[in-house]
Design a protein around this motif. Sequence first.
Motif, short mmCIF file in Angstrom:
data_model
loop_
_atom_site.label_atom_id
_atom_site.label_comp_id
_atom_site.label_asym_id
_atom_site.label_seq_id
_atom_site.Cartn_x
_atom_site.Cartn_y
_atom_site.Cartn_z
N LEU A 31 42.76 15.95 20.57
CA LEU A 31 41.88 16.40 21.66
C LEU A 31 40.87 15.29 21.91
O LEU A 31 40.09 14.95 21.01
N ILE A 32 40.90 14.71 23.10
CA ILE A 32 39.94 13.62 23.36
C ILE A 32 38.88 14.06 24.37
O ILE A 32 39.14 14.86 25.27
N GLU A 33 37.68 13.53 24.19
CA GLU A 33 36.54 13.87 25.04
C GLU A 33 35.80 12.58 25.38
O GLU A 33 35.45 11.81 24.49
N GLU A 34 35.57 12.39 26.68
CA GLU A 34 34.98 11.10 27.08
C GLU A 34 33.52 10.96 26.64
O GLU A 34 33.05 9.84 26.41
N HIS A 35 32.81 12.09 26.55
CA HIS A 35 31.42 11.98 26.13
C HIS A 35 31.32 11.84 24.60
O HIS A 35 32.23 12.27 23.88
N GLU A 112 38.62 13.44 19.04
CA GLU A 112 37.99 12.12 19.16
C GLU A 112 37.03 12.17 20.33
O GLU A 112 37.44 12.46 21.46
N THR A 113 35.76 11.88 20.06
CA THR A 113 34.78 11.83 21.16
C THR A 113 34.57 10.38 21.58
O THR A 113 34.91 9.45 20.85
N GLY A 114 34.01 10.23 22.78
CA GLY A 114 33.78 8.88 23.31
C GLY A 114 35.08 8.21 23.72
O GLY A 114 35.13 6.99 23.86
N VAL A 115 36.13 8.98 23.91
CA VAL A 115 37.44 8.43 24.27
C VAL A 115 37.85 8.96 25.65
O VAL A 115 37.91 10.17 25.86
N THR A 116 38.13 8.03 26.55
CA THR A 116 38.44 8.40 27.94
C THR A 116 39.91 8.19 28.24
O THR A 116 40.48 7.14 27.87
N TYR A 117 40.51 9.16 28.89
CA TYR A 117 41.88 9.00 29.40
C TYR A 117 41.80 8.15 30.65
O TYR A 117 41.10 8.49 31.61
N GLU A 118 42.52 7.03 30.64
CA GLU A 118 42.42 6.09 31.77
C GLU A 118 43.62 6.17 32.69
O GLU A 118 43.56 5.71 33.83
N GLY A 119 44.74 6.66 32.19
CA GLY A 119 45.92 6.72 33.07
C GLY A 119 47.20 6.80 32.26
O GLY A 119 47.19 6.94 31.03
N ARG A 133 40.61 4.63 26.52
CA ARG A 133 39.55 3.66 26.26
C ARG A 133 38.58 4.28 25.26
O ARG A 133 38.08 5.39 25.47
N GLY A 134 38.32 3.54 24.19
CA GLY A 134 37.48 4.07 23.10
C GLY A 134 36.01 3.79 23.32
O GLY A 134 35.62 3.12 24.28
N PRO A 135 35.16 4.28 22.39
CA PRO A 135 33.71 4.13 22.53
C PRO A 135 33.28 2.67 22.55
O PRO A 135 32.31 2.31 23.20
N ASP A 136 34.03 1.82 21.85
CA ASP A 136 33.67 0.40 21.81
C ASP A 136 34.35 -0.36 22.95
O ASP A 136 34.49 -1.58 22.89
N ARG A 137 34.79 0.39 23.96
CA ARG A 137 35.47 -0.14 25.15
C ARG A 137 36.80 -0.82 24.82
O ARG A 137 37.31 -1.65 25.57
N THR A 138 37.37 -0.47 23.67
CA THR A 138 38.69 -1.01 23.34
C THR A 138 39.76 -0.11 23.94
O THR A 138 39.62 1.11 23.95
N ASP A 139 40.83 -0.74 24.42
CA ASP A 139 41.91 0.03 25.01
C ASP A 139 43.01 0.26 23.98
O ASP A 139 43.26 -0.60 23.14
#
Length: 414
Positions: A31-35, A112-119, A133-139
Amino acid sequence: MDEVDVLVVGAGPAGSTVAYELARRGHSVRLIEEHGRVGWPVQCAGLVSSRVIDLAGSDRRVRTRVHGATVFGPGGSQVQFKAPEPRAFVIDRAGLDVDLADRAARAGAVIETGVTYEGRGTADGDREVALLRGPDRTDRTVAARLIVGADGVTSAVARAYRLRRPVEILPAFEAEFPESPGDPDQVEVDLGRQVAPGLFGWWIPDGSGGGRIGVAADADGVPARRYFERLLDRRAARTGRPARNPTAYLVSGIPIGTLPKCAGRRVLLVGDAAAQVKPLSGGGIFTGMRCAMIAAEVADQGLRANDLSAEVLAEYDRRWRSELGPEFSRALYLRRVFRRLTDPELESLVQALASAELTGTIVAFGDIDFPTHLARQLLRESPSLLRLVPKALGAWFAADPASMPDLEPGPRRK
Ligand SMILES: Cc1cc2nc3c(=O)[nH]c(=O)nc-3n(C[C@H](O)[C@H](O)[C@H](O)COP(=O)(O)OP(=O)(O)OC[C@H]3O[C@@H](n4cnc5c(N)ncnc54)[C@H](O)[C@@H]3O)c2cc1C
């Protein structure tokens, strides 16, 4: 590359419910959450029915109980109704989200928080590939047998899978006030084109002397904040005490209208991402969580049978529509009628509702999750209300939703 059975995007009530239901059935769930923190920022007034408390399995986030409402017309008339028992619950919405995510984690879902689904990446055999994309802006990428888009009104998953978006997104603006006068036992609803064309303004007690004041409106290019400020002025004139020192603001959109498809090969949408929101109120916690339960049941069967084809997952669309579709269709229809009402008509509506017999009906039939049952009953009982709606609505009493006349929105009335 990481591999999981199910990737759920978005840790709101819908996403955490799907994650919990699938994890407890033994599937590997991410389960990922961008915030960075589940539940924040809060984008909700937090008024729910007891069904949400049941689905959450706990009432520990309930701040206060509400027994009724006062509805204010644009011309100053008002109608109040109060039930002996609580009809709605004001919750700590961030707390609810945290509890639901914790429940999913306890059942085995990895959050996982701070993780954004990009596509969407190129599919890998029988798995979908998600670009994250992870919290440290790593893909990075994760491969999943099934992707569940629970990522709210702007759903990136819906975009990636080309699932059509709702036609209408109502702008909403709300603020929380630590001190706010009002009956702590009830909510207030304000109608009228000046404060909330097309929907309404609200005041909701927070259980500790404050309140949540907000509007959702057909803004027509006007910032929702403008309507919100007018609502504050109207309340201040009414109560003699302006609301001051807001502690939090909330700006968001409410999707209205159903999508043609909420499922495809290896993908499901739930909650706001699927526009599973009550069209007459904009509330979506109950409907999103209920649809999430159905999504999980259908997904579980598909995962076990190793068949996540569009045909198998279409069962989710069939099931949630058969349960909630008739209410949504009636509510969308009524909303179109409601949007056309002028301020004098809205004023007459409130005056008509104030008659003793109708307040009794409101108390007897009111249900915030299924408001069209009450609307139908009121229209049956009150000829003066019937005069406010098009003749075609008469047919609705006996008709099923599919046979409702098609009313195009008329010219805007100011
Ligand atoms: C002003 C306002 C007041 C409201 N009041 C009420 C109310 O009183 N009662 C009620 O029932 N409903 C209310 N609603 C509606 C309710 O808030 C939503 O229907 C509900 O939150 C939907 O839940 P959800 O899980 O589908 O989506 P959300 O709660 O929106 O959760 C989606 C999650 O996905 C995350 N996300 C988004 N994109 C990505 C991405 N690309 N990658 C990873 N994560 C992502 C978001 O950060 C968010 O946490 C209100 C809405 C508004 C705007």
